[in-house]
Design a protein around this motif. Structure first.
Motif, mmCIF file in Angstrom:
data_model
loop_
_atom_site.group_PDB
_atom_site.id
_atom_site.type_symbol
_atom_site.label_atom_id
_atom_site.label_comp_id
_atom_site.label_asym_id
_atom_site.label_seq_id
_atom_site.Cartn_x
_atom_site.Cartn_y
_atom_site.Cartn_z
ATOM 1 N N PRO A 18 1.190 -1.059 -0.173
ATOM 2 C CA PRO A 18 -0.071 -0.125 0.019
ATOM 3 C C PRO A 18 1.019 1.285 0.000
ATOM 4 O O PRO A 18 2.089 1.465 0.747
ATOM 5 C CB PRO A 18 -1.043 -0.129 1.044
ATOM 6 C CG PRO A 18 -1.220 -1.405 1.694
ATOM 7 C CD PRO A 18 0.156 -2.680 1.404
ATOM 8 N N ARG A 19 0.113 2.052 -0.972
ATOM 9 C CA ARG A 19 1.315 3.388 -1.168
ATOM 10 C C ARG A 19 1.396 4.227 0.285
ATOM 11 O O ARG A 19 2.483 4.534 0.696
ATOM 12 C CB ARG A 19 0.649 4.426 -1.644
ATOM 13 C CG ARG A 19 0.825 4.272 -3.338
ATOM 14 C CD ARG A 19 -0.084 4.751 -4.454
ATOM 15 N NE ARG A 19 0.686 5.779 -4.295
ATOM 16 C CZ ARG A 19 1.622 5.816 -5.391
ATOM 17 N NH1 ARG A 19 2.112 4.978 -6.505
ATOM 18 N NH2 ARG A 19 2.367 7.468 -5.361
ATOM 19 N N PHE A 20 0.337 3.882 1.285
ATOM 20 C CA PHE A 20 0.250 5.216 2.286
ATOM 21 C C PHE A 20 1.022 4.592 3.348
ATOM 22 O O PHE A 20 1.963 5.189 4.247
ATOM 23 C CB PHE A 20 -0.672 5.177 2.566
ATOM 24 C CG PHE A 20 -0.887 5.873 3.900
ATOM 25 C CD1 PHE A 20 -1.172 7.735 4.356
ATOM 26 C CD2 PHE A 20 -0.676 5.017 5.224
ATOM 27 C CE1 PHE A 20 -0.869 7.971 4.870
ATOM 28 C CE2 PHE A 20 -0.754 6.460 6.875
ATOM 29 C CZ PHE A 20 -1.244 7.665 6.650
ATOM 30 N N ASP A 21 1.713 3.506 3.114
ATOM 31 C CA ASP A 21 2.136 2.412 4.331
ATOM 32 C C ASP A 21 3.577 3.224 3.846
ATOM 33 O O ASP A 21 4.706 2.815 4.384
ATOM 34 C CB ASP A 21 2.369 0.553 4.149
ATOM 35 C CG ASP A 21 1.218 -0.041 4.627
ATOM 36 O OD1 ASP A 21 0.717 1.301 5.194
ATOM 37 O OD2 ASP A 21 1.376 -0.764 4.494
ATOM 38 N N TRP A 22 4.296 2.804 2.710
ATOM 39 C CA TRP A 22 4.983 3.764 1.801
ATOM 40 C C TRP A 22 5.286 4.576 2.668
ATOM 41 O O TRP A 22 6.243 5.302 3.245
ATOM 42 C CB TRP A 22 5.416 3.515 0.767
ATOM 43 C CG TRP A 22 5.958 2.489 0.243
ATOM 44 C CD1 TRP A 22 5.184 1.538 -0.386
ATOM 45 C CD2 TRP A 22 7.235 2.016 0.112
ATOM 46 N NE1 TRP A 22 5.923 0.390 -0.838
ATOM 47 C CE2 TRP A 22 6.800 0.387 -1.000
ATOM 48 C CE3 TRP A 22 8.468 2.304 0.579
ATOM 49 C CZ2 TRP A 22 8.377 -0.585 -0.988
ATOM 50 C CZ3 TRP A 22 9.686 1.221 0.187
ATOM 51 C CH2 TRP A 22 10.032 0.518 -0.449
ATOM 52 N N TRP A 23 4.552 5.794 2.905
ATOM 53 C CA TRP A 23 4.201 7.168 3.206
ATOM 54 C C TRP A 23 4.688 7.072 4.789
ATOM 55 O O TRP A 23 5.256 7.840 4.752
ATOM 56 C CB TRP A 23 3.061 7.657 3.039
ATOM 57 C CG TRP A 23 3.072 8.916 3.471
ATOM 58 C CD1 TRP A 23 2.028 9.724 4.336
ATOM 59 C CD2 TRP A 23 3.545 10.914 3.203
ATOM 60 N NE1 TRP A 23 2.488 10.976 4.630
ATOM 61 C CE2 TRP A 23 3.205 11.084 3.967
ATOM 62 C CE3 TRP A 23 4.969 10.859 1.804
ATOM 63 C CZ2 TRP A 23 3.660 12.582 3.769
ATOM 64 C CZ3 TRP A 23 4.896 11.835 2.123
ATOM 65 C CH2 TRP A 23 4.593 12.985 2.909
ATOM 66 N N ALA A 38 -4.236 8.512 7.034
ATOM 67 C CA ALA A 38 -4.771 9.395 5.393
ATOM 68 C C ALA A 38 -6.353 9.555 5.966
ATOM 69 O O ALA A 38 -6.928 8.488 6.344
ATOM 70 C CB ALA A 38 -4.337 8.183 4.296
ATOM 71 N N VAL A 39 -7.015 10.378 4.543
ATOM 72 C CA VAL A 39 -8.068 9.798 5.327
ATOM 73 C C VAL A 39 -8.508 9.501 3.825
ATOM 74 O O VAL A 39 -9.777 8.708 4.208
ATOM 75 C CB VAL A 39 -8.229 11.963 4.564
ATOM 76 C CG1 VAL A 39 -9.647 11.814 4.186
ATOM 77 C CG2 VAL A 39 -8.068 12.586 5.054
ATOM 78 N N ASP A 40 -8.201 8.906 3.032
ATOM 79 C CA ASP A 40 -8.330 7.887 1.968
ATOM 80 C C ASP A 40 -6.634 7.342 1.645
ATOM 81 O O ASP A 40 -6.621 7.668 0.605
ATOM 82 C CB ASP A 40 -8.843 8.453 0.646
ATOM 83 C CG ASP A 40 -9.012 6.967 -0.657
ATOM 84 O OD1 ASP A 40 -8.993 5.859 0.127
ATOM 85 O OD2 ASP A 40 -10.184 7.920 -1.281
ATOM 86 N N ALA A 41 -6.698 6.164 2.214
ATOM 87 C CA ALA A 41 -5.199 5.823 1.894
ATOM 88 C C ALA A 41 -5.143 4.816 0.492
ATOM 89 O O ALA A 41 -3.881 4.441 -0.346
ATOM 90 C CB ALA A 41 -5.353 4.246 3.024
ATOM 91 N N SER A 42 -6.562 4.651 -0.054
ATOM 92 C CA SER A 42 -6.429 3.660 -1.498
ATOM 93 C C SER A 42 -5.958 4.174 -2.394
ATOM 94 O O SER A 42 -5.618 3.525 -3.094
ATOM 95 C CB SER A 42 -7.816 3.102 -1.164
ATOM 96 O OG SER A 42 -9.067 4.379 -1.416
ATOM 97 N N ARG A 43 -6.158 5.394 -2.142
ATOM 98 C CA ARG A 43 -6.003 7.276 -3.442
ATOM 99 C C ARG A 43 -4.580 7.813 -2.512
ATOM 100 O O ARG A 43 -4.734 8.877 -3.845
ATOM 101 C CB ARG A 43 -6.733 7.096 -3.758
ATOM 102 C CG ARG A 43 -8.049 6.230 -4.843
ATOM 103 C CD ARG A 43 -8.918 6.839 -5.065
ATOM 104 N NE ARG A 43 -9.945 7.426 -4.521
ATOM 105 C CZ ARG A 43 -10.924 8.591 -4.998
ATOM 106 N NH1 ARG A 43 -11.636 8.262 -5.717
ATOM 107 N NH2 ARG A 43 -11.644 9.016 -3.594
#
Length: 320
Positions: A18-23, A38-43
């Motif tokens: 998931p991109r947010f994990d990297w972030w 995140a407000v929307d971790a999927s995008r």
């Protein structure tokens, strides 16, 4: 100060995670322990860069909406605590620190003591620069500034924003000695901005700026809250909120400024030949009827009577 400037920049990789994990990992790698959601971790999309010189860093963040919390548990997991200077570049942020809550818009600078808890809310996509300053570099008298906003238009604040941009954009390409001088100048400016504890809050500063905008804009008969909001990069709702403590609405402030302007013209001998209708228009009123009603409501008289009394007073005044 020692060390060479380095730049870490680029979109967050996918690599099946998931991109947010990297972030979250990127953020924790550059900052102290934080709880980031995140407000929307999927995008979620974001970009982060940093310029590090010795113990000081300038970190640039361009990211989607998120919630950042540094609670007592996170504070306990780290020793000491640096100073963060948050410079809002685009979008908005809400800072909750101690008994302060500050709404940031582009150009605002807020001080955070990372040895104390705080919360950052980013409701929409934003850009923010964080200047990380070692605690020992600043006087301990600044401790009470946790969550405080620097006076937006103060020379030291403007200089801080300018230096921050220079280091963030050109630091990696500058000689080490030049970068060190820039960082040292930034710390000196930071001391100057932080040490004098000004009673003027961000809200009070914005109110004074809004009253100035009203004073200038009221000369336009079509001047409205939307125009003031655009001028100050604020929402119309927040413009009205700023004026609540004054006890007068936006329209009342505009009317009063126009009346003051009109009375000055009515009582100025050099404008004795200017018609009442022309004075009303120059003051910012859309028509003479509205002007007459406003004058009567405040002064219980007419524009002509105000002018007449001024002429009488001028003719009977003793001459040197």
């Amino acid at each position: 100060m020692s060390g060479s400037p380095t730049l870490l920049d680029g979109p967050i990789p996918e690599q099946g995670r998931p991109r947010f994990d990297w972030w979250r990992e990127e953020v924790l790698d550059r900052f102290l322990p934080l709880d980031v959601t995140a407000v929307d971790a999927s995008r979620f999309t974001a970009r982060i860069s940093d310029v590090t010189i010795g113990d000081m860093a300038v970190v640039g963040i361009d990211a989607d909406p998120q919630h950042v919390r540094r609670g007592r548990r996170e504070v306990a997991r780290s020793e000491g605590g640096d100073w963060y200077l948050l410079v809002q570049e685009a979008g908005s942020a809400v800072v909750h620190a101690g008994d302060r809550s500050v709404e940031m818009s582009p150009g605002d600078v807020v001080v955070l003591d990372t040895a104390q808890p705080y919360v950052l809310d980013f409701p929409a996509h934003f850009r923010q620069t964080c200047v990380v300053i070692p605690r020992a570099w600043l006087d301990t008298s600044t401790d009470r500034r946790h969550g405080a906003a620097l006076p937006r238009d103060a020379p030291a604040t403007r200089a801080m924003r300018d230096l921050c941009q220079v280091v963030a954009r050109h630091g990696p390409d500058l000689p080490v000695a030049t970068s060190r001088h820039l960082i040292e100048a930034m710390v000196d400016v930071c001391r100057a901005a932080l040490t004098p504890v000004s009673p003027t809050s961000l809200r009070e500063s914005r109110l004074q700026a809004l009253l100035h905008v009203i004073g200038v804009g009221s000369a336009d008969p079509g001047f409205a809250p939307a125009a003031a909001a655009r001028e100050m990069s604020l929402s119309i709702r927040y413009v009205h909120e700023l004026l609540k403590p004054t006890g007068r609405s936006f329209g009342e402030h505009v009317r009063d400024v126009r009346l003051d302007r009109a009375v000055r013209m009515l009582t100025t001998p050099a404008m004795g030949d200017v018609t009442i209708a022309e004075i009303a228009y120059r003051a910012g009123f859309s028509d003479v009827s509205t002007f007459n009603r406003a004058v009567h409501q405040r002064y219980r008289t007419t524009p002509s009577a105000i002018r007449s009394r001024a002429r009488t007073a001028s003719s009977t005044a003793p001459h040197a």
